[in-house]
Design an enzyme around this catalytic site. Structure first.
Site, short mmCIF file in Angstrom:
data_model
loop_
_atom_site.label_atom_id
_atom_site.label_comp_id
_atom_site.label_asym_id
_atom_site.label_seq_id
_atom_site.Cartn_x
_atom_site.Cartn_y
_atom_site.Cartn_z
N LYS A 222 45.86 31.60 44.35
CA LYS A 222 46.32 32.79 44.12
C LYS A 222 45.21 33.97 44.07
O LYS A 222 45.60 35.01 44.39
CB LYS A 222 47.03 32.71 42.62
CG LYS A 222 47.15 33.93 41.81
CD LYS A 222 48.27 34.87 42.27
CE LYS A 222 48.18 36.24 41.90
NZ LYS A 222 49.39 36.98 42.27
N ASN A 226 44.72 37.47 47.06
CA ASN A 226 44.57 38.83 46.80
C ASN A 226 43.08 39.39 47.16
O ASN A 226 42.68 40.34 47.62
CB ASN A 226 44.78 39.17 45.31
CG ASN A 226 46.36 39.37 45.08
OD1 ASN A 226 47.04 39.66 46.06
ND2 ASN A 226 46.71 39.07 43.92
N HIS A 260 45.79 43.14 69.39
CA HIS A 260 45.36 41.85 69.70
C HIS A 260 46.20 40.61 68.78
O HIS A 260 46.00 41.07 67.43
CB HIS A 260 43.87 41.83 69.37
CG HIS A 260 43.02 40.38 69.50
ND1 HIS A 260 43.51 39.30 69.11
CD2 HIS A 260 42.11 40.08 70.62
CE1 HIS A 260 42.45 38.47 69.44
NE2 HIS A 260 41.91 38.91 70.26
N CYS A 276 46.80 44.01 40.52
CA CYS A 276 46.20 42.49 40.95
C CYS A 276 44.84 42.79 42.02
O CYS A 276 44.12 42.04 41.43
CB CYS A 276 47.41 42.03 41.89
SG CYS A 276 48.76 41.72 41.02
N ARG A 347 48.07 51.63 37.19
CA ARG A 347 47.11 51.04 36.66
C ARG A 347 46.17 50.76 37.92
O ARG A 347 46.30 50.72 38.93
CB ARG A 347 47.43 49.51 36.15
CG ARG A 347 48.03 49.69 34.92
CD ARG A 347 48.56 47.96 34.58
NE ARG A 347 49.69 47.81 35.08
CZ ARG A 347 50.40 46.71 35.24
NH1 ARG A 347 49.81 45.67 34.60
NH2 ARG A 347 51.46 46.29 35.95
#
Ligand code: SAJ
Length: 449
Positions: A222, A226, A260, A276, A347
């Site tokens: 997880k 990110n 590409h 995140c 945020r």
């Protein structure tokens, strides 16, 4: 040999008679609760915010998310979703408990586990026999085995009469209700029985792949996903600076490079925000109960992305200086304060840094965002042209669809000084400069006197 209780819970899940309880009804919990309800389960929600619960009962969603309001109305109408004020009540009445509380950062950029710890305390003191507990909140590696499981096993035996899994959320704000059903999900498990129960549950809601893996891999995957994105955006941002030095257009370069088959150069912009990407690299580097891990590339990427708002302010200053003006004697209009297009979330938005710095330097800042009342200290206007009329510069920070059709001639005619700083490359720079707008953008050739 699986126990009777296990077989009973599996049967409840398979027949969708299992009652699901979602703790934390934010940007992850609410779409999750309603998607399970829409899939046929009876879902109970709980949140510490009582106003939120009151609003939901009346059909009001607390943030902008396409399709979410319709889903809420539908689930309220067919009695598939309701909320309770007490977490203990939810735990008592549900067979499956899904925890979606936030794990933000402290001011010292360390994981703030207090919301999750509060819930785990309640769970530790609850009767959990026959229940499956799922954690969707992002957690530092090691948290599941060293913090979650000891709480759950205080009164129960994992894999025998209580089950638990870590199923990291993978929601993309803005397309959450659509993508939740198609995005593959990862089930991290410690014991096979728990993994199997969680897998059965998610297969009832999503059409995408449900992958099972060791819980430690799920925790780290997880955060790496990110981090991967954050590092790639940082590369794009750094390349955009190189483009400015060479006097070439980043966007054109991006199109050429991405032809590409194995290259995916991300988009440069005003910085990285949201709940995140600015956070997860720090969770990755701060294992539960351990010392901070050093990583040059990940930390450098964070620094590059954090430095972008400063570059935006420099672009504004150079556009104004082209017309003999400075930040301190200028009125600056801002389009968009949300961290990305078509969402209300602000945020970690780069807009905060840009607006604060402009105000600090003495600019008069006018802000328009159709999705949020936040203005980070700027003067809020309710019409997008209100941020352009009489301003010395228009700065686009968020590429909301609302701004897409704005016409450059109208922008020019309304501005007092014809400066446009386009941090998202919404407009055609050549066209803008052809009508004598002083057009500046991230990764775009600079001005020539
Ligand atoms: N950004 C860029 N350039 C890019 C891509 C993004 O500057 O090329 C910026 C955005 O403007 C924004 C930030 O990065 O400020 C984050 O945007 P994002 O779209 O990558 O991610 P989030 O935070 O809205 O949601 C992500 C989700 N990732 C994607 O949709 C690609 C989701 O899959 C994750 O589950 C979610 O984070 C999460 O919950 O962790």
């Amino acid at each position: 040999m699986m126990s009777e209780k296990y077989r009973y819970l599996l049967e409840l899940i398979e027949s969708k008679r299992a009652k699901l309880g979602i703790i934390g009804l934010g940007q992850v919990g609410l779409p999750t609760a309603l998607s399970f309800a829409d899939a046929g389960f009876s879902v109970t929600g709980n949140d510490v915010n009582k106003n939120l619960l009151d609003g939901l009962a009346k059909g009001a969603i607390p943030f902008e998310e396409e399709g979410l309001a319709d889903l809420l109305h539908k689930c309220l109408q067919n009695n598939k979703f309701h909320t309770v004020e007490r977490t203990e009540e939810l735990i008592r009445e549900c067979d499956v408990i899904i925890v979606c509380v936030p794990t933000p950062l402290t001011e010292h950029v360390r994981p703030d586990m207090s919301y999750l710890e509060d819930i785990m305390q309640i769970l530790a003191n609850s009767f959990l026999e026959g229940k499956l507990v799922i954690i969707e909140s992002s957690i530092p590696p090691g948290t599941f085995e060293d913090m979650i499981l000891p709480h759950l096993q205080k009164k129960n035996m994992l894999g025998d009469n209580v089950w638990a899994a870590f199923v990291p959320e993978r929601l993309a704000p803005g397309s959450a209700t659509r993508e939740i059903r198609t995005t593959p999900r990862v089930i991290g498990f410690h014991d096979i029985a728990s993994g199997h129960l969680a897998q059965s549950l998610y297969k009832k809601m999503i059409s995408g792949q449900v992958i099972t893996t060791d819980v430690r891999i799920a925790e780290i995957s997880k955060l790496v996903e990110n981090t991967y994105r954050d590092v790639n955006v940082a590369l794009a941002n750094e390349v955009s600076l190189i483009c400015e030095i060479y006097g070439i257009d980043f966007k054109e370069l991006q199109t050429v490079c991405n032809s590409h088959p194995r290259v995916n150069l991300h988009s440069a912009g005003p910085g990285v925000g949201g709940p995140c990407l600015p956070k997860d690299p720090y969770l990755l580097l701060n294992p539960h109960g351990g010392n901070t891990i050093e990583s040059k590339i990940i930390q450098h990427a964070r620094n590059v992305n954090d430095s972008m708002p400063r570059r935006v302010v420099d672009l504004i200053a150079s556009g104004l200086s082209f017309h003999g003006k400075s930040l301190s004697d200028s009125k600056i209009g801002i389009w968009g304060v949300a961290y990305k297009a078509n969402v209300s979330d602000t945020r970690f938005s780069p807009a905060k840094m840009v607006i604060s710095e402009l105000i600090r330097q003495g600019s008069h800042v006018i802000v328009f965002d159709p999705y949020t009342q936040e203005s980070f200290g700027g003067t809020k206007v309710s019409d997008m042209w209100g941020a352009v009329e009489g301003s010395d510069a228009l700065v686009i920070i968020t590429d909301h669809n609302t701004f897409r059709n704005a016409d450059l001639d109208s922008i020019k005619s309304k501005l007092s000084t014809p400066v446009v700083v386009d941090t998202r490359r919404m407009f055609d720079g050549n066209l803008a400069r052809s009508i004598s707008l002083t057009y500046l953008a991230i990764g775009y050739p600079g001005l020539r006197k």
